[in-house]
Design a protein around this motif. Structure first.
Motif, PDB file in Angstrom:
ATOM      1  N   ALA A   1      34.535  33.455  43.295  1.00  0.00           N
ATOM      2  CA  ALA A   1      35.789  34.171  43.072  1.00  0.00           C
ATOM      3  C   ALA A   1      36.404  33.775  41.730  1.00  0.00           C
ATOM      4  O   ALA A   1      36.899  34.633  40.992  1.00  0.00           O
ATOM      5  CB  ALA A   1      36.768  33.881  44.210  1.00  0.00           C
ATOM      6  N   ALA A   2      36.368  32.487  41.404  1.00  0.00           N
ATOM      7  CA  ALA A   2      36.944  32.042  40.135  1.00  0.00           C
ATOM      8  C   ALA A   2      36.202  32.695  38.964  1.00  0.00           C
ATOM      9  O   ALA A   2      36.823  33.202  38.027  1.00  0.00           O
ATOM     10  CB  ALA A   2      36.886  30.523  40.034  1.00  0.00           C
ATOM     11  N   GLY A   3      34.868  32.702  39.040  1.00  0.00           N
ATOM     12  CA  GLY A   3      34.075  33.335  37.989  1.00  0.00           C
ATOM     13  C   GLY A   3      34.356  34.829  37.917  1.00  0.00           C
ATOM     14  O   GLY A   3      34.478  35.411  36.843  1.00  0.00           O
TER      15      GLY A   3
ATOM     16  N   PHE B   1      35.930  39.391  48.560  1.00  0.00           N
ATOM     17  CA  PHE B   1      34.854  38.707  49.270  1.00  0.00           C
ATOM     18  C   PHE B   1      34.997  38.868  50.774  1.00  0.00           C
ATOM     19  O   PHE B   1      36.087  39.065  51.305  1.00  0.00           O
ATOM     20  CB  PHE B   1      34.856  37.223  48.909  1.00  0.00           C
ATOM     21  CG  PHE B   1      34.476  36.975  47.486  1.00  0.00           C
ATOM     22  CD1 PHE B   1      33.159  36.694  47.153  1.00  0.00           C
ATOM     23  CD2 PHE B   1      35.415  37.040  46.479  1.00  0.00           C
ATOM     24  CE1 PHE B   1      32.802  36.485  45.843  1.00  0.00           C
ATOM     25  CE2 PHE B   1      35.058  36.832  45.157  1.00  0.00           C
ATOM     26  CZ  PHE B   1      33.742  36.555  44.842  1.00  0.00           C
TER      27      PHE B   1
ATOM     28  N   THR C   1      40.715  24.191  37.922  1.00  0.00           N
ATOM     29  CA  THR C   1      41.730  24.876  38.726  1.00  0.00           C
ATOM     30  C   THR C   1      41.325  25.093  40.183  1.00  0.00           C
ATOM     31  O   THR C   1      42.185  25.353  41.011  1.00  0.00           O
ATOM     32  CB  THR C   1      42.065  26.256  38.127  1.00  0.00           C
ATOM     33  OG1 THR C   1      40.864  27.012  38.028  1.00  0.00           O
ATOM     34  CG2 THR C   1      42.691  26.120  36.765  1.00  0.00           C
ATOM     35  N   VAL C   2      40.039  25.007  40.478  1.00  0.00           N
ATOM     36  CA  VAL C   2      39.615  25.267  41.853  1.00  0.00           C
ATOM     37  C   VAL C   2      38.910  24.061  42.485  1.00  0.00           C
ATOM     38  O   VAL C   2      39.346  23.545  43.514  1.00  0.00           O
ATOM     39  CB  VAL C   2      38.696  26.511  41.937  1.00  0.00           C
ATOM     40  CG1 VAL C   2      38.216  26.730  43.357  1.00  0.00           C
ATOM     41  CG2 VAL C   2      39.433  27.739  41.428  1.00  0.00           C
TER      42      VAL C   2
ATOM     43  N   ARG D   1      37.080  25.793  33.508  1.00  0.00           N
ATOM     44  CA  ARG D   1      38.333  26.215  34.140  1.00  0.00           C
ATOM     45  C   ARG D   1      38.193  26.260  35.657  1.00  0.00           C
ATOM     46  O   ARG D   1      39.111  25.882  36.386  1.00  0.00           O
ATOM     47  CB  ARG D   1      38.717  27.598  33.616  1.00  0.00           C
ATOM     48  CG  ARG D   1      40.130  27.924  33.961  1.00  0.00           C
ATOM     49  CD  ARG D   1      40.534  29.285  33.482  1.00  0.00           C
ATOM     50  NE  ARG D   1      41.972  29.411  33.629  1.00  0.00           N
ATOM     51  CZ  ARG D   1      42.811  29.455  32.622  1.00  0.00           C
ATOM     52  NH1 ARG D   1      42.364  29.376  31.396  1.00  0.00           N
ATOM     53  NH2 ARG D   1      44.096  29.572  32.834  1.00  0.00           N
ATOM     54  N   THR D   2      37.044  26.732  36.133  1.00  0.00           N
ATOM     55  CA  THR D   2      36.795  26.735  37.570  1.00  0.00           C
ATOM     56  C   THR D   2      36.885  25.317  38.125  1.00  0.00           C
ATOM     57  O   THR D   2      37.497  25.075  39.170  1.00  0.00           O
ATOM     58  CB  THR D   2      35.397  27.315  37.869  1.00  0.00           C
ATOM     59  OG1 THR D   2      35.324  28.623  37.340  1.00  0.00           O
ATOM     60  CG2 THR D   2      35.135  27.356  39.352  1.00  0.00           C
TER      61      THR D   2
ATOM     62  N   HIS E   1      44.691  26.031  47.849  1.00  0.00           N
ATOM     63  CA  HIS E   1      45.724  25.133  47.334  1.00  0.00           C
ATOM     64  C   HIS E   1      46.777  25.888  46.521  1.00  0.00           C
ATOM     65  O   HIS E   1      47.672  25.275  45.963  1.00  0.00           O
ATOM     66  CB  HIS E   1      45.079  24.057  46.491  1.00  0.00           C
ATOM     67  CG  HIS E   1      44.218  24.599  45.391  1.00  0.00           C
ATOM     68  ND1 HIS E   1      43.026  25.242  45.645  1.00  0.00           N
ATOM     69  CD2 HIS E   1      44.373  24.622  44.064  1.00  0.00           C
ATOM     70  CE1 HIS E   1      42.492  25.622  44.511  1.00  0.00           C
ATOM     71  NE2 HIS E   1      43.290  25.266  43.526  1.00  0.00           N
TER      72      HIS E   1
ATOM     73  N   LEU F   1      34.520  30.510  46.816  1.00  0.00           N
ATOM     74  CA  LEU F   1      35.656  30.168  45.951  1.00  0.00           C
ATOM     75  C   LEU F   1      35.191  30.041  44.503  1.00  0.00           C
ATOM     76  O   LEU F   1      35.898  30.437  43.573  1.00  0.00           O
ATOM     77  CB  LEU F   1      36.309  28.856  46.393  1.00  0.00           C
ATOM     78  CG  LEU F   1      37.101  28.855  47.695  1.00  0.00           C
ATOM     79  CD1 LEU F   1      37.891  27.572  47.821  1.00  0.00           C
ATOM     80  CD2 LEU F   1      38.028  30.040  47.758  1.00  0.00           C
TER      81      LEU F   1
ATOM     82  N   ALA G   1      37.189  33.113  35.098  1.00  0.00           N
ATOM     83  CA  ALA G   1      37.202  31.700  34.739  1.00  0.00           C
ATOM     84  C   ALA G   1      35.801  31.214  34.389  1.00  0.00           C
ATOM     85  O   ALA G   1      34.841  31.506  35.090  1.00  0.00           O
ATOM     86  CB  ALA G   1      37.760  30.876  35.892  1.00  0.00           C
TER      87      ALA G   1
ATOM     88  N   PRO H   1      41.223  20.491  42.408  1.00  0.00           N
ATOM     89  CA  PRO H   1      42.358  20.423  43.348  1.00  0.00           C
ATOM     90  C   PRO H   1      41.920  20.379  44.809  1.00  0.00           C
ATOM     91  O   PRO H   1      42.543  19.705  45.620  1.00  0.00           O
ATOM     92  CB  PRO H   1      43.143  21.710  43.072  1.00  0.00           C
ATOM     93  CG  PRO H   1      42.739  22.135  41.723  1.00  0.00           C
ATOM     94  CD  PRO H   1      41.341  21.673  41.517  1.00  0.00           C
ATOM     95  N   VAL H   2      40.854  21.116  45.124  1.00  0.00           N
ATOM     96  CA  VAL H   2      40.404  21.126  46.513  1.00  0.00           C
ATOM     97  C   VAL H   2      39.744  19.793  46.870  1.00  0.00           C
ATOM     98  O   VAL H   2      39.808  19.340  48.013  1.00  0.00           O
ATOM     99  CB  VAL H   2      39.443  22.318  46.759  1.00  0.00           C
ATOM    100  CG1 VAL H   2      38.836  22.245  48.143  1.00  0.00           C
ATOM    101  CG2 VAL H   2      40.185  23.640  46.587  1.00  0.00           C
TER     102      VAL H   2
END
Lengths: 296, 354
Positions: free
Chosen positions: A200-202, B92, A214-215, A210-211, B100, A197, A206, A218-219
């Protein structure tokens, strides 16, 4: 296929019976803990709640088991109790925020950066303080905050006076005491967060912050809330630490304690003790409504 | 679609690796890889696990930095750049959808980061979801989707950014056989449609041969062979490639001398072999043959696989379409004496064992 019981023997018959009746199996498994839960746990809570509506006789000091709202009326009318409640909530909130701020980076390092070997050692290191007595740790902080303590020794050369005993010392000590209860749930939550995850953001453009926003955050929120339930409720009910490092400060726990001991007014103590219970219920309902627990 | 190189004259490749190495501590994961992938190509990196193919992909994406060597994307040097400064996107292996966020938010994520205006963002995201046939799923959470649907969301989330190169890490690995075969066809169609360079990693030789324009076969951190699927399948450059892409079927040593009349190592694909039960039947001029005993017969529906121990030494596998024979007939051939025959053009010399 190693069945030691003889065919038709009592062990075998019992096993057969349990196999055929799943409810009986469940009852055997849960009846003892359920009994404990209902009698000891819910029973004592119910007794506490009932006692809150009783009073004591002013002359004899005997408990009068008659329903009335005198205790709650007094709690509401006397501003001192409101002040103490607000102060207690403030301390608990401060402890929770400090613990979350300290625990998050530590838990992140443990879960995502440290090698598996270091990870094991760090978990042990976080758990180790829990083996030491609560009192010993509180008194250790009393020494730290004392006029000739470590804090003064560090700060005095800069011309700064240490905070001494009081609410800041109470908050610091409580934050220290409950830190593991915040680190462990966040660590567990972040460990379940797949590294992919973050990749993926990078990959989607992001940058680090920001990662996080936003990631990761929240998780991880449900885990932080789980930790905050520990630190908040443990702080809200505490009365020993504040006695040791709090100077003259009083929290809800002290009011309860003084009414049981010196004032010998058990019903009023029970009424005061419902305050943290109610606050925690409100907190849990609020948390539930934000939907933060949906992803647990 | 050709990208002009802005730094050097001439046409540059979409992806270009020069002497790329990567070591993790003592372990060398990638040991000197040179690779050029053209614009709009569907390129597969094929190899067993631990052969370095995924590490190469991660270095192109920017998740790992090479220990030495250089990586260029469309002529631009990116070796040391972080992932968010490269014009590539990744699908991936575990899809890595944000749990979320709903499907639409997942797909919009990259555009939002790049500050694409809201209306355009929405439009492009819906378009991307339509291209992977996921209309109507916008408000679902990843947890509510099946594996195949999640795979499509991951694809849409990457494609919506219109990258120069799309990287796919074992994209179909987590799907069951039927869905995998469907997605193979679909991925290929999507690639033709968008015209983006697809670079995917797989350990499944069939997947590589089915989808790719060109295949690089990886082994132990190096590339053994690069070529079209037909190249690597029919003319494997090394014994490893022969074995990994399909069944190896090697004729070597004394067997080569006695059957083919010359020393060396040779490979013949199983489906090129004909199983003759009549050992004395006339043999066409342009064929080679070898006699042996059937050690095993495997009936597999459409075809039957014969494992034959050769009299000259060694063992070959022959694959025969079940054109006329029923299963009972072929199973009777176990331990029978047979002759394997093949056309000479189907045997290929291979460099010695690696």
């Amino acid at each position: 296929m190693s069945i030691t019981a003889t065919p038709g023997g009592p062990v075998r018959r019992l096993a057969g019976l349990l196999h055929r009746r799943p409810y009986l199996r469940l009852a055997t498994l849960l009846s003892a803990p359920l009994l404990w839960l209902v009698v000891a746990y819910l029973g004592s809570l119910a007794a506490l709640f009932a006692a809150a509506f009783w009073t004591t006789d002013d002359f004899t000091g005997e408990v009068v088991k008659q329903f009335n709202l005198d205790n709650f009326q007094e709690l509401w009318s006397q501003t001192v109790y409101r002040t103490i409640t607000v102060r207690s909530v403030g301390v608990a909130a401060a402890v929770t925020v400090i613990d979350a701020a300290v625990a998050f980076p530590m838990a992140f390092y443990m879960a995502k950066i440290a090698s598996p070997r270091a990870q094991r050692w760090l978990v042990i290191a976080v758990l180790t303080p829990l083996w030491a007595s609560y009192l010993v740790k509180a008194y250790a902080w009393r020494i730290m905050f004392s006029g000739s303590g470590v804090l003064s020794w560090i700060l005095d050369p800069f011309g700064i006076h240490g905070p001494g005993y009081g609410l800041p010392a109470t908050i610091t000590t409580l934050a220290y005491l409950w830190l593991p209860y915040m680190i462990l749930p966040i660590y567990a939550g972040l460990e379940r967060l797949p590294n992919s995850l973050l990749d993926a953001a990078g990959d989607l453009g992001a940058r680090t912050f920001r990662t996080f926003r936003t990631v990761i955050w929240p998780v991880a929120v449900p885990a932080v809330i789980a930790g905050s339930i520990f630190t908040f409720s443990l702080s809200l009910g505490d009365y020993i630490t504040v006695k040791i490092v709090g100077g003259k400060s009083q929290l809800i726990g002290n009011v309860v304690y003084d009414n049981i001991g010196a004032a010998d007014n058990l019903p009023f103590a029970a009424a005061v003790a419902t305050i943290p219970v109610v606050i925690m219920v409100i907190y849990l309902v609020a948390v539930r409504r934000t939907g933060a627990l949906d992803n647990l | 679609m050709t990208q002009m190189n802005t730094e050097e004259p001439g046409v540059s490749a979409a992806v270009e690796l020069r002497a790329v190495r990567k070591t993790f501590g003592e372990v060398s994961a990638v040991d000197g890889v040179d690779l050029e992938i053209g614009d709009g190509e569907f390129f597969a990196m094929l190899g067993p696990s631990g052969s370095g193919k995924t590490t190469v992909l991660r270095m192109i994406a920017g998740f790992e930095t090479p220990t030495s060597g250089s990586i260029r994307l469309g002529g631009r040097e990116v070796t040391k750049l972080p992932p968010f400064e490269r014009d590539v996107n990744t699908v991936f292996q575990d899809y890595a959808l944000f749990p979320h966020m709903n499907v639409l938010a997942n797909v919009e994520y990259g555009l939002k980061v790049k500050k694409v205006p809201k209306a355009e963002r929405r439009e492009r995201a819906l378009e991307a979801l339509a291209s992977v046939r996921l209309e109507g799923f916008e408000t679902r959470r990843p947890g509510q989707l099946s594996g195949g649907q999640r795979q499509r969301v991951a694809l849409a989330r990457a494609l919506v950014n219109r990258p120069k190169v799309l990287l796919l890490d074992e994209p179909l690995g987590a799907l069951d056989l039927k869905l995998r075969e469907e997605m193979q066809v679909e991925l290929k169609a999507i690639q033709r449609e968008v015209g983006i360079t697809f670079l995917f990693v797989t350990h499944d030789q069939e997947e590589a041969l089915t989808m790719a324009d060109r295949v690089a076969v990886f082994n132990a951190g190096r590339i053994e062979q690069v070529g079209t699927p037909a190249d690597v399948y029919e003319q494997p450059a090394t014994a490893f490639v022969a074995g990994f892409v399909g069944t190896s079927n090697l004729i070597e040593g004394e067997a080569a001398q006695s059957i083919l009349g010359r020393p060396g190592v040779y490979s013949v694909r199983p489906e090129k072999l004909r199983v003759d039960t009549d050992l004395d039947a006339e043999l066409p001029e342009d064929e080679h043959s070898a006699t042996g005993t059937v050690a095993e017969v495997v009936y597999a529906g459409a075809a039957t696989r014969f494992v034959v121990d050769l009299d000259a030494g060694g063992r070959l596998v022959a694959l025969q379409q079940n054109l006329q024979s029923s299963s009972m007939d072929v199973l009777k051939l176990r331990e029978a004496r047979v002759r394997l025959a093949w056309r000479r053009e189907h045997e290929f010399a291979i460099a010695g064992p690696t």
